[in-house]
Design a protein around this motif. Structure first.
Motif, PDB file in Angstrom:
ATOM      1  N   VAL B 338      16.693 -11.309  85.699  1.00  0.00           N
ATOM      2  CA  VAL B 338      17.475 -10.768  84.594  1.00  0.00           C
ATOM      3  C   VAL B 338      18.530  -9.820  85.160  1.00  0.00           C
ATOM      4  N   PHE B 339      19.786 -10.066  84.827  1.00  0.00           N
ATOM      5  CA  PHE B 339      20.854  -9.160  85.225  1.00  0.00           C
ATOM      6  C   PHE B 339      21.317  -8.378  84.008  1.00  0.00           C
ATOM      7  N   PRO B 340      21.473  -7.065  84.145  1.00  0.00           N
ATOM      8  CA  PRO B 340      21.984  -6.284  83.018  1.00  0.00           C
ATOM      9  C   PRO B 340      23.289  -6.873  82.473  1.00  0.00           C
ATOM     10  N   SER B 341      24.108  -7.448  83.364  1.00  0.00           N
ATOM     11  CA  SER B 341      25.387  -8.005  82.901  1.00  0.00           C
ATOM     12  C   SER B 341      25.185  -9.154  81.910  1.00  0.00           C
ATOM     13  N   GLN B 342      24.067  -9.878  82.039  1.00  0.00           N
ATOM     14  CA  GLN B 342      23.799 -10.962  81.082  1.00  0.00           C
ATOM     15  C   GLN B 342      23.567 -10.378  79.691  1.00  0.00           C
ATOM     16  N   ILE B 343      22.824  -9.274  79.648  1.00  0.00           N
ATOM     17  CA  ILE B 343      22.522  -8.631  78.373  1.00  0.00           C
ATOM     18  C   ILE B 343      23.810  -8.082  77.764  1.00  0.00           C
ATOM     19  N   GLU B 344      24.642  -7.502  78.627  1.00  0.00           N
ATOM     20  CA  GLU B 344      25.925  -6.974  78.160  1.00  0.00           C
ATOM     21  C   GLU B 344      26.786  -8.085  77.557  1.00  0.00           C
ATOM     22  N   LEU B 348      28.255  -8.050  73.717  1.00  0.00           N
ATOM     23  CA  LEU B 348      29.687  -8.100  73.425  1.00  0.00           C
ATOM     24  C   LEU B 348      30.031  -9.337  72.603  1.00  0.00           C
ATOM     25  N   ASN B 349      29.419 -10.467  72.949  1.00  0.00           N
ATOM     26  CA  ASN B 349      29.654 -11.700  72.185  1.00  0.00           C
ATOM     27  C   ASN B 349      29.269 -11.545  70.720  1.00  0.00           C
ATOM     28  N   LYS B 350      28.222 -10.757  70.482  1.00  0.00           N
ATOM     29  CA  LYS B 350      27.726 -10.591  69.117  1.00  0.00           C
ATOM     30  C   LYS B 350      28.409  -9.432  68.412  1.00  0.00           C
ATOM     31  N   GLY B 351      29.419  -8.827  69.049  1.00  0.00           N
ATOM     32  CA  GLY B 351      30.171  -7.762  68.404  1.00  0.00           C
ATOM     33  C   GLY B 351      29.543  -6.385  68.479  1.00  0.00           C
ATOM     34  N   TYR B 352      28.567  -6.221  69.384  1.00  0.00           N
ATOM     35  CA  TYR B 352      27.965  -4.899  69.545  1.00  0.00           C
ATOM     36  C   TYR B 352      28.724  -4.135  70.624  1.00  0.00           C
ATOM     37  N   ALA B 354      29.083  -2.041  74.097  1.00  0.00           N
ATOM     38  CA  ALA B 354      28.355  -2.203  75.361  1.00  0.00           C
ATOM     39  C   ALA B 354      27.533  -0.956  75.672  1.00  0.00           C
ATOM     40  N   ASN B 355      27.078  -0.320  74.632  1.00  0.00           N
ATOM     41  CA  ASN B 355      26.243   0.862  74.798  1.00  0.00           C
ATOM     42  C   ASN B 355      24.798   0.446  74.649  1.00  0.00           C
ATOM     43  N   TYR B 356      24.154   0.238  75.771  1.00  0.00           N
ATOM     44  CA  TYR B 356      22.793  -0.286  75.681  1.00  0.00           C
ATOM     45  C   TYR B 356      21.968   0.283  76.809  1.00  0.00           C
ATOM     46  N   GLN B 357      20.678   0.101  76.694  1.00  0.00           N
ATOM     47  CA  GLN B 357      19.773   0.515  77.742  1.00  0.00           C
ATOM     48  C   GLN B 357      18.633  -0.498  77.784  1.00  0.00           C
ATOM     49  N   ILE B 358      18.270  -0.846  79.009  1.00  0.00           N
ATOM     50  CA  ILE B 358      17.205  -1.825  79.189  1.00  0.00           C
ATOM     51  C   ILE B 358      15.979  -1.080  79.686  1.00  0.00           C
ATOM     52  N   LEU B 398      19.568 -13.266  72.955  1.00  0.00           N
ATOM     53  CA  LEU B 398      19.072 -12.792  74.252  1.00  0.00           C
ATOM     54  C   LEU B 398      18.099 -13.803  74.851  1.00  0.00           C
ATOM     55  N   LYS B 399      17.272 -14.373  73.982  1.00  0.00           N
ATOM     56  CA  LYS B 399      16.306 -15.382  74.439  1.00  0.00           C
ATOM     57  C   LYS B 399      17.044 -16.578  75.029  1.00  0.00           C
ATOM     58  N   ALA B 400      18.115 -16.975  74.366  1.00  0.00           N
ATOM     59  CA  ALA B 400      18.881 -18.128  74.845  1.00  0.00           C
ATOM     60  C   ALA B 400      19.528 -17.824  76.194  1.00  0.00           C
ATOM     61  N   MET B 401      19.992 -16.608  76.363  1.00  0.00           N
ATOM     62  CA  MET B 401      20.651 -16.241  77.618  1.00  0.00           C
ATOM     63  C   MET B 401      19.662 -16.013  78.739  1.00  0.00           C
TER      64      MET B 401
END
Lengths: 144, 435
Positions: B338-344, B348-352, B354-358, B398-401
């Motif tokens: 899992v790369f944090p960049s994938q989650i980012e 971003l694709n879903k319009g959120y 990029a303020n996140y924490q894993i 996220l599951k798909a990615m």
């Protein structure tokens, strides 16, 4: 016809709800009605206040996320079947009720409930047409 | 002395191993220079001709390959054989969602299977054994690799794949599985489930081969004790072949790299300088026998130490430590990269924002991935079901990615921890790496 409800996003964390109430207290805001809906991770605090504009400004200044939602303040006769009659009116007009909560006041003869409905304007018309009394923001303020 | 699948290779003299490596490296460099444009360009840029590479002393002259290269060359850029000679692909996640696809000829499959067979035999496997493979099958290399290795050994292979714990345990007890192959966290989960069901006396396991994620010595002891087995580590990556690039012997003091197929180096991740035995640095592999997808000096981003010290098992191939960390921000959760960049990318694709924490935790030996996202006025609505719907959408994206389930938690704005103005993106509470 509708009254303004402020819905505030409250993360499920100790002290978060207290913080909202402190901000409102500091801004000299009085609460007319309050309800808290919660999920596993967060809650939505629904408020009707005496001064929506100042309350919203204070919340915004403190970085809270909220939305203003039009709701109906419905006077419900304090008799058996009082609520049933009103719900039937909504049903007859095909209006869905999303949630309701009550306004606690000693100063009224009848009960007052806050209704969140799909089409508040239509719902308001349907109810007033059948002599259901709706309270306005000023009425609620006077109940405090 | 131990058990070997190919003693003449596994216990060959260092001179012999060097001779193989010299010859194969020279041949491999010619092969990639002729067939892979990226390598030809990079070597030309550095002014290196295939003839300049005469043996492993010249390895350091060759360019590195990175995961970004694999992503940029997707899908066929690094293919060194005609597609018609390839028989299989396997795949793993890339840094920003584009997957890495590795190609195999039958020769490549055979050598991979052989490496896995060595690992199984080192763990005590023979043709009498019942090898229970519950790594995932499919694009993930775990299942196919151990499956192929088990076939080479001649063991009865149970291609269980992952999940369905009840069925796993039923087959394990009914068919008398003796060697378990899966991720260490699933092994720990299975151990607990077996004990809970009171079936500890009904299983006949003697060994386990566990890899694809970091695990601690404590976890090893826990699994060994609960299942009454000896637990062996195995290492590999899709880019290089799959599991079996290196494997543990009964000495359990590091994993022997299959050096007749893969040359291991440890480098300083910042300067690229090659480090000597005993020094900690980034592990780099060159595949010298693969035909379809040969990589020169592939930077694994795993931090390791190599040792040529003589091993009590009799094997002569170099040993690597368990990965001691990463030189990038990749996480391995439930055996999945899992790369944090994938989650980012998903956010971003879903319009959120990029303020996140894993946040990664391990509860009862099972990994849990939580993504915290800050709520925004645009996202917020008075309706709980509307918010829940958005959360659900994000979970499925996220599951798909990522290929695994991640919990989504919407948090209040500006609550995600920032240090020196920069958000801390990943909090890994598992403490997996022992230094």
């Amino acid at each position: 016809m509708t009254v303004k409800q402020i819905s505030v996003f409250v993360e499920n964390k100790i002290g978060n709800l207290a913080e909202v109430t402190k901000i409102l207290a500091d801004a000299g805001i009085n609460l007319c009605a309050i309800s808290l809906a919660d999920t596993k991770n967060f809650g939505v605090l629904r408020l009707i206040v005496d001064d929506s504009y100042n309350a919203a400004t204070a919340l915004k200044e403190h970085g809270f996320i909220f939305s203003i939602t039009p709701v109906l303040a419905v006077s419900v006769p304090d008799v058996p079947g009082g609520l049933y009659r009103i719900l039937t009116l909504l049903e007859d007009n095909g209006i869905n009720l999303e949630y309701l909560y009550d306004v606690n006041s000693q100063k009224m003869d009848s009960a007052c409930l806050i209704f969140k409905v799909e089409r508040p304007e239509d719902a308001g018309k349907a109810l007033t047409k059948h002599q259901v009394h709706l309270l306005c923001q000023e009425d609620l303020k006077s109940l405090i | 002395m131990g058990n070997y699948f190919q003693p003449e290779i596994e216990c060959a003299s260092r001179e012999q191993i060097k001779a193989w490596q010299d010859e194969r490296l020279v041949k491999q460099v010619k092969h990639v220079y002729e067939h892979v444009e990226m390598y030809r360009q990079r070597m030309d840029e550095k002014g290196i001709r295939p003839d300049d590479i005469r043996g492993i002393e010249d390895l350091h002259k060759l360019p590195f390959t990175t995961k970004d290269d694999l992503r940029d060359q997707y899908p066929y850029g690094l293919l060194a054989m005609p597609l018609s000679d390839c028989v299989r692909i396997q795949s793993t996640s890339g840094t920003t969602g584009r997957r890495v696809v590795a190609f195999y000829t039958q020769h490549d499959i055979d050598l991979w299977d052989e490496c896995c067979a060595r690992a199984i035999v080192a763990a005590g496997g023979t043709k009498e054994d019942v090898v229970h493979v519950c790594y995932g099958y499919g694009l993930f290399t775990g299942g196919p690799g151990l499956n192929g290795g088990s076939h080479k050994v001649g063991s009865l292979t149970l291609p269980m794949s992952s999940g369905n714990t009840d069925r796993q345990i039923q087959f394990m007890t009914d068919l008398g599985s003796t060697i378990l192959c899966c991720t260490p966290s699933y092994a720990a989960y299975l151990a607990e489930s077996i004990i809970e069901r009171g079936l500890r006396d009904k299983i006949q396991l003697k060994a386990g081969i566990f890899g694809a994620e970091a695990w601690t010595e404590e976890m090893r002891h826990d699994i060994e004790e609960k299942l009454g087995i000896k637990a062996y580590d195995i290492y590999g990556l899709t880019e290089i072949s799959g599991p079996g690039v290196s494997f543990e012997c009964e000495a359990q003091t590091g994993m022997h790299v299959n050096e007749d197929h893969f040359i291991a180096e440890v480098i300083n991740p910042k300067t690229g300088e090659v480090l000597p035995d005993g020094e900690k640095g980034e592990l780099v592999f060159t595949s010298i026998t693969k035909e379809a997808f040969p990589l020169l000096r592939y930077r694994t981003r795993d931090i390791c130490i190599l040792s040529h010290e003589k091993c009590s098992c009799g094997r002569t191939h170099v040993k690597m430590t368990k990965p001691l960390g990463r030189s990038d921000d990749m996480l391995i959760v439930k055996g999945v990269n899992v790369f944090p960049s994938q989650i980012e990318t998903v956010l971003l694709n879903k319009g959120y924002p990029a303020n996140y924490q894993i946040i990664v935790t391990r509860v009862n030996n099972s990994d849990n991935l939580e993504v915290q996202v800050e709520m925004t006025p645009e996202m917020f609505s008075d309706s709980l079901s509307a918010i829940a719907e958005k959360e659900k959408e994000l979970v499925s994206a996220l599951k798909a990615m990522l290929g695994i389930y991640a919990d989504v938690k919407l948090v209040a704005p500006k609550t995600i921890t920032r240090s020196e103005g920069k958000a801390v993106r990943v909090i890994d509470k598992r403490n997996l790496y022992q230094n």
